[in-house]
Write a protein that holds these residues in place. Structure first.
Motif, PDB file in Angstrom:
ATOM      1  N   GLU A  50       0.825  -1.206   0.000  1.00 59.33           N
ATOM      2  CA  GLU A  50       0.000   0.000   0.000  1.00 59.33           C
ATOM      3  C   GLU A  50       0.860   1.258   0.000  1.00 59.33           C
ATOM      4  N   SER A  55      -3.563   2.296  -2.443  1.00 63.25           N
ATOM      5  CA  SER A  55      -4.544   1.476  -1.742  1.00 63.25           C
ATOM      6  C   SER A  55      -4.907   0.226  -2.539  1.00 63.25           C
ATOM      7  N   SER A  57      -7.831  -1.025  -2.666  1.00 64.58           N
ATOM      8  CA  SER A  57      -9.143  -0.833  -3.293  1.00 64.58           C
ATOM      9  C   SER A  57      -9.009  -0.285  -4.709  1.00 64.58           C
TER      10      SER A  57
END
Length: 89
Positions: A50, A55, A57
């Motif tokens: 990350e 991220s 996501s």
């Protein structure tokens, strides 16, 4: 000491020390320590990725695009392999 505190026992007592020493020698204790170690390593790897790539996501939202990009190539390779296999038999 952590186990003693979690069980609300005196961390300095001999019973807690004995339980900790014997627990690590059993199969259950070894599997627990392995699971804890693996989860800590997994968390550090996730944190590292990350920090380097952003991220997770955002990466997960790109997976459909990646599949759309590489799916035709994979299908062509599978088709060519099947054609070559059928010709050579």
């Amino acid at each position: 000491m952590v186990i003693g505190n979690l069980l609300q026992l005196d961390p300095e007592s001999g019973v807690v020390e004995f339980l900790i020493k014997k627990l690590l020698q059993t199969k259950i204790g070894k599997s627990l320590s392995t699971a804890i170690t693996n989860s800590i390593v997994f968390l550090f790897v996730i944190m590292m990725f990350e920090s380097q790539y952003g991220s997770i996501s955002t990466f997960m939202t790109e997976i459909p695009n990646i599949i759309q990009l590489f799916a035709p190539i994979v299908l062509i390779i599978i088709g060519m392999k099947l054609m070559i296999k059928s010709v050579t038999k």
